[in-house]
Design a protein around this motif. Structure first.
Motif, PDB file in Angstrom:
ATOM      1  N   LYS A 112      18.129   0.936   4.860  1.00 16.07           N
ATOM      2  CA  LYS A 112      17.811   0.062   5.971  1.00 16.07           C
ATOM      3  C   LYS A 112      17.298   0.901   7.127  1.00 16.07           C
ATOM      4  CE  LYS A 112      19.908  -3.377   8.932  1.00 16.07           C
ATOM      5  NZ  LYS A 112      18.853  -4.319   9.035  1.00 16.07           N
ATOM      6  N   GLY A 113      16.210   0.470   7.677  1.00 15.38           N
ATOM      7  CA  GLY A 113      15.614   1.174   8.797  1.00 15.38           C
ATOM      8  C   GLY A 113      15.582   0.294  10.028  1.00 15.38           C
ATOM      9  N   CYS A 114      14.388   0.022  10.505  1.00 12.08           N
ATOM     10  CA  CYS A 114      14.221  -0.677  11.779  1.00 12.08           C
ATOM     11  C   CYS A 114      14.251  -2.200  11.659  1.00 12.08           C
ATOM     12  CB  CYS A 114      12.908  -0.247  12.416  1.00 12.08           C
ATOM     13  SG  CYS A 114      11.442  -0.793  11.492  1.00 12.08           S
ATOM     14  N   ASP A 115      14.023  -2.733  10.468  1.00 11.81           N
ATOM     15  CA  ASP A 115      13.939  -4.182  10.228  1.00 11.81           C
ATOM     16  C   ASP A 115      12.717  -4.831  10.885  1.00 11.81           C
ATOM     17  OD1 ASP A 115      15.849  -4.907   8.410  1.00 11.81           O
ATOM     18  OD2 ASP A 115      17.345  -5.482   9.904  1.00 11.81           O
ATOM     19  N   HIS A 116      11.754  -4.030  11.306  1.00  7.95           N
ATOM     20  CA  HIS A 116      10.558  -4.560  11.956  1.00  7.95           C
ATOM     21  C   HIS A 116       9.266  -4.030  11.353  1.00  7.95           C
ATOM     22  CE1 HIS A 116      12.948  -6.456  15.077  1.00  7.95           C
ATOM     23  NE2 HIS A 116      13.606  -5.321  15.217  1.00  7.95           N
ATOM     24  N   GLY A 117       9.352  -3.271  10.269  1.00  8.59           N
ATOM     25  CA  GLY A 117       8.153  -2.723   9.628  1.00  8.59           C
ATOM     26  C   GLY A 117       7.489  -1.625  10.420  1.00  8.59           C
ATOM     27  N   GLN A 118       8.233  -0.964  11.301  1.00  8.76           N
ATOM     28  CA  GLN A 118       7.640   0.049  12.164  1.00  8.76           C
ATOM     29  C   GLN A 118       7.946   1.479  11.745  1.00  8.76           C
ATOM     30  OE1 GLN A 118       9.202  -1.151  15.952  1.00  8.76           O
ATOM     31  NE2 GLN A 118       7.656  -2.737  16.220  1.00  8.76           N
ATOM     32  N   CYS A 119       9.027   1.687  10.981  1.00  8.51           N
ATOM     33  CA  CYS A 119       9.437   3.073  10.702  1.00  8.51           C
ATOM     34  C   CYS A 119       9.022   3.569   9.320  1.00  8.51           C
ATOM     35  CB  CYS A 119      10.942   3.239  10.883  1.00  8.51           C
ATOM     36  SG  CYS A 119      11.950   2.432   9.615  1.00  8.51           S
ATOM     37  N   GLY A 120       8.886   2.687   8.352  1.00  6.62           N
ATOM     38  CA  GLY A 120       8.485   3.086   7.008  1.00  6.62           C
ATOM     39  C   GLY A 120       9.620   3.580   6.132  1.00  6.62           C
ATOM     40  N   ALA A 121      10.843   3.623   6.643  1.00  2.19           N
ATOM     41  CA  ALA A 121      11.972   4.144   5.862  1.00  2.19           C
ATOM     42  C   ALA A 121      12.256   3.305   4.622  1.00  2.19           C
ATOM     43  CB  ALA A 121      13.224   4.225   6.730  1.00  2.19           C
ATOM     44  N   CYS A 122      11.907   2.032   4.647  1.00  2.73           N
ATOM     45  CA  CYS A 122      12.212   1.127   3.537  1.00  2.73           C
ATOM     46  C   CYS A 122      11.048   0.972   2.557  1.00  2.73           C
ATOM     47  CB  CYS A 122      12.604  -0.238   4.083  1.00  2.73           C
ATOM     48  SG  CYS A 122      11.227  -1.112   4.884  1.00  2.73           S
ATOM     49  N   THR A 123      10.055   1.826   2.629  1.00  7.00           N
ATOM     50  CA  THR A 123       8.864   1.698   1.794  1.00  7.00           C
ATOM     51  C   THR A 123       9.209   1.773   0.315  1.00  7.00           C
ATOM     52  OG1 THR A 123       7.539   2.715   3.536  1.00  7.00           O
ATOM     53  CG2 THR A 123       6.541   2.596   1.350  1.00  7.00           C
ATOM     54  N   VAL A 124       8.686   0.817  -0.443  1.00  6.07           N
ATOM     55  CA  VAL A 124       8.801   0.786  -1.896  1.00  6.07           C
ATOM     56  C   VAL A 124       7.397   0.546  -2.458  1.00  6.07           C
ATOM     57  CG1 VAL A 124      11.182  -0.075  -1.896  1.00  6.07           C
ATOM     58  CG2 VAL A 124       9.290  -1.704  -1.985  1.00  6.07           C
ATOM     59  N   LEU A 125       7.225   0.824  -3.732  1.00  6.03           N
ATOM     60  CA  LEU A 125       5.959   0.512  -4.391  1.00  6.03           C
ATOM     61  C   LEU A 125       6.098  -0.836  -5.085  1.00  6.03           C
ATOM     62  CD1 LEU A 125       5.025   3.925  -6.040  1.00  6.03           C
ATOM     63  CD2 LEU A 125       4.107   2.940  -3.926  1.00  6.03           C
ATOM     64  N   VAL A 126       5.185  -1.744  -4.792  1.00  3.50           N
ATOM     65  CA  VAL A 126       5.123  -3.035  -5.464  1.00  3.50           C
ATOM     66  C   VAL A 126       3.806  -3.054  -6.221  1.00  3.50           C
ATOM     67  CG1 VAL A 126       5.056  -5.539  -5.206  1.00  3.50           C
ATOM     68  CG2 VAL A 126       6.513  -4.172  -3.688  1.00  3.50           C
ATOM     69  N   ASN A 127       3.910  -3.015  -7.535  1.00  5.52           N
ATOM     70  CA  ASN A 127       2.726  -2.931  -8.394  1.00  5.52           C
ATOM     71  C   ASN A 127       1.837  -1.762  -7.978  1.00  5.52           C
ATOM     72  OD1 ASN A 127       3.578  -5.241  -9.821  1.00  5.52           O
ATOM     73  ND2 ASN A 127       2.623  -6.564  -8.303  1.00  5.52           N
ATOM     74  N   GLY A 128       2.469  -0.647  -7.607  1.00  7.04           N
ATOM     75  CA  GLY A 128       1.748   0.573  -7.254  1.00  7.04           C
ATOM     76  C   GLY A 128       1.292   0.665  -5.815  1.00  7.04           C
ATOM     77  N   GLU A 129       1.533  -0.359  -5.019  1.00  5.97           N
ATOM     78  CA  GLU A 129       1.099  -0.375  -3.617  1.00  5.97           C
ATOM     79  C   GLU A 129       2.309  -0.255  -2.691  1.00  5.97           C
ATOM     80  OE1 GLU A 129      -0.972  -3.512  -0.532  1.00  5.97           O
ATOM     81  OE2 GLU A 129      -1.518  -3.614  -2.644  1.00  5.97           O
ATOM     82  N   ALA A 130       2.203   0.604  -1.678  1.00  7.52           N
ATOM     83  CA  ALA A 130       3.298   0.801  -0.731  1.00  7.52           C
ATOM     84  C   ALA A 130       3.487  -0.446   0.130  1.00  7.52           C
ATOM     85  CB  ALA A 130       3.032   2.013   0.150  1.00  7.52           C
ATOM     86  N   VAL A 131       4.750  -0.891   0.228  1.00  8.41           N
ATOM     87  CA  VAL A 131       5.102  -2.087   0.978  1.00  8.41           C
ATOM     88  C   VAL A 131       6.380  -1.809   1.756  1.00  8.41           C
ATOM     89  CG1 VAL A 131       5.897  -4.487   0.729  1.00  8.41           C
ATOM     90  CG2 VAL A 131       4.048  -3.644  -0.716  1.00  8.41           C
ATOM     91  N   ASN A 132       6.436  -2.257   3.001  1.00  5.71           N
ATOM     92  CA  ASN A 132       7.687  -2.183   3.766  1.00  5.71           C
ATOM     93  C   ASN A 132       8.587  -3.303   3.266  1.00  5.71           C
ATOM     94  OD1 ASN A 132       6.821  -0.057   5.347  1.00  5.71           O
ATOM     95  ND2 ASN A 132       6.101  -1.367   6.994  1.00  5.71           N
ATOM     96  N   SER A 133       9.664  -2.942   2.592  1.00  9.04           N
ATOM     97  CA  SER A 133      10.518  -3.963   1.982  1.00  9.04           C
ATOM     98  C   SER A 133      11.196  -4.857   3.021  1.00  9.04           C
ATOM     99  CB  SER A 133      11.552  -3.326   1.058  1.00  9.04           C
ATOM    100  OG  SER A 133      12.454  -2.522   1.777  1.00  9.04           O
ATOM    101  N   CYS A 134      11.394  -4.367   4.228  1.00  7.05           N
ATOM    102  CA  CYS A 134      12.054  -5.178   5.251  1.00  7.05           C
ATOM    103  C   CYS A 134      11.195  -6.366   5.679  1.00  7.05           C
ATOM    104  CB  CYS A 134      12.437  -4.333   6.470  1.00  7.05           C
ATOM    105  SG  CYS A 134      11.046  -3.801   7.492  1.00  7.05           S
ATOM    106  N   LEU A 135       9.914  -6.324   5.391  1.00  7.80           N
ATOM    107  CA  LEU A 135       9.010  -7.414   5.770  1.00  7.80           C
ATOM    108  C   LEU A 135       8.615  -8.283   4.582  1.00  7.80           C
ATOM    109  CD1 LEU A 135       6.587  -5.554   8.209  1.00  7.80           C
ATOM    110  CD2 LEU A 135       8.596  -6.940   8.767  1.00  7.80           C
ATOM    111  N   SER A 136       9.257  -8.059   3.456  1.00  6.13           N
ATOM    112  CA  SER A 136       8.854  -8.738   2.234  1.00  6.13           C
ATOM    113  C   SER A 136      10.029  -9.499   1.633  1.00  6.13           C
ATOM    114  CB  SER A 136       8.332  -7.688   1.246  1.00  6.13           C
ATOM    115  OG  SER A 136       7.747  -8.299   0.141  1.00  6.13           O
ATOM    116  N   LEU A 137       9.824 -10.745   1.339  1.00  6.35           N
ATOM    117  CA  LEU A 137      10.864 -11.554   0.712  1.00  6.35           C
ATOM    118  C   LEU A 137      10.939 -11.219  -0.779  1.00  6.35           C
ATOM    119  CD1 LEU A 137      10.131 -15.017   2.350  1.00  6.35           C
ATOM    120  CD2 LEU A 137      12.007 -13.458   2.896  1.00  6.35           C
ATOM    121  N   ALA A 138      12.131 -10.974  -1.270  1.00  2.40           N
ATOM    122  CA  ALA A 138      12.323 -10.605  -2.670  1.00  2.40           C
ATOM    123  C   ALA A 138      11.774 -11.670  -3.617  1.00  2.40           C
ATOM    124  CB  ALA A 138      13.802 -10.358  -2.949  1.00  2.40           C
TER     125      ALA A 138
END
Length: 125
Positions: free
Chosen positions: A1-27
């Motif tokens: 868990k990072g900033c919860d605002h998509g600003q820090c990048g700490a929560c970055t995951v790859l979704v189908n090979g593309e980097a996504v901020n998971s805090c801004l994405s609904l599972a």
């Protein structure tokens, strides 16, 4: 868990090979998608994993201090490894990685790690 605002990048995951901020994405939106976290970058069976080139380069180049940003940095760097639109200059890499904030200021070592991983990738390492 990072900033919860998509600003820090700490929560970055790859979704189908593309980097996504998971805090801004609904599972639920990613049902059936291929999702890779920093733990999934390593290769091999669970009891004998081999670090990915990016993970090894971060270790070799001392590209982290507190570790807060490290997962997101590694995941973003992994995506960058497959992006031919990013130049080879340090500034190009820094710009491509600019969505990831490092509180400790290890940017120089992070760029060196990405450069090292890119070189290893070019040479099949």
């Amino acid at each position: 868990k990072g900033c919860d605002h998509g600003q820090c990048g700490a929560c970055t995951v790859l979704v189908n090979g593309e980097a996504v901020n998971s805090c801004l994405s609904l599972a639920v939106v990613h049902d059936g998608d291929d999702i890779t976290t920093v733990e999934g970058l390593a290769d091999g069976p669970d009891d004998n994993k081999t670090l990915s080139p990016v993970q090894q380069a971060f270790l070799d180049n001392d590209a982290f201090q507190c570790g807060y940003c490290t997962p997101g940095q590694m995941v973003s760097a992994t995506e960058l490894m497959h992006n031919d639109n990013v130049g080879n200059a340090d500034g190009d890499i820094a710009e491509a990685m600019s969505g990831n904030i490092c509180r400790c200021g290890a940017y120089k070592n992070i760029v060196a790690a990405v450069q090292s991983a890119r070189q290893a990738n070019k040479h099949g390492g």
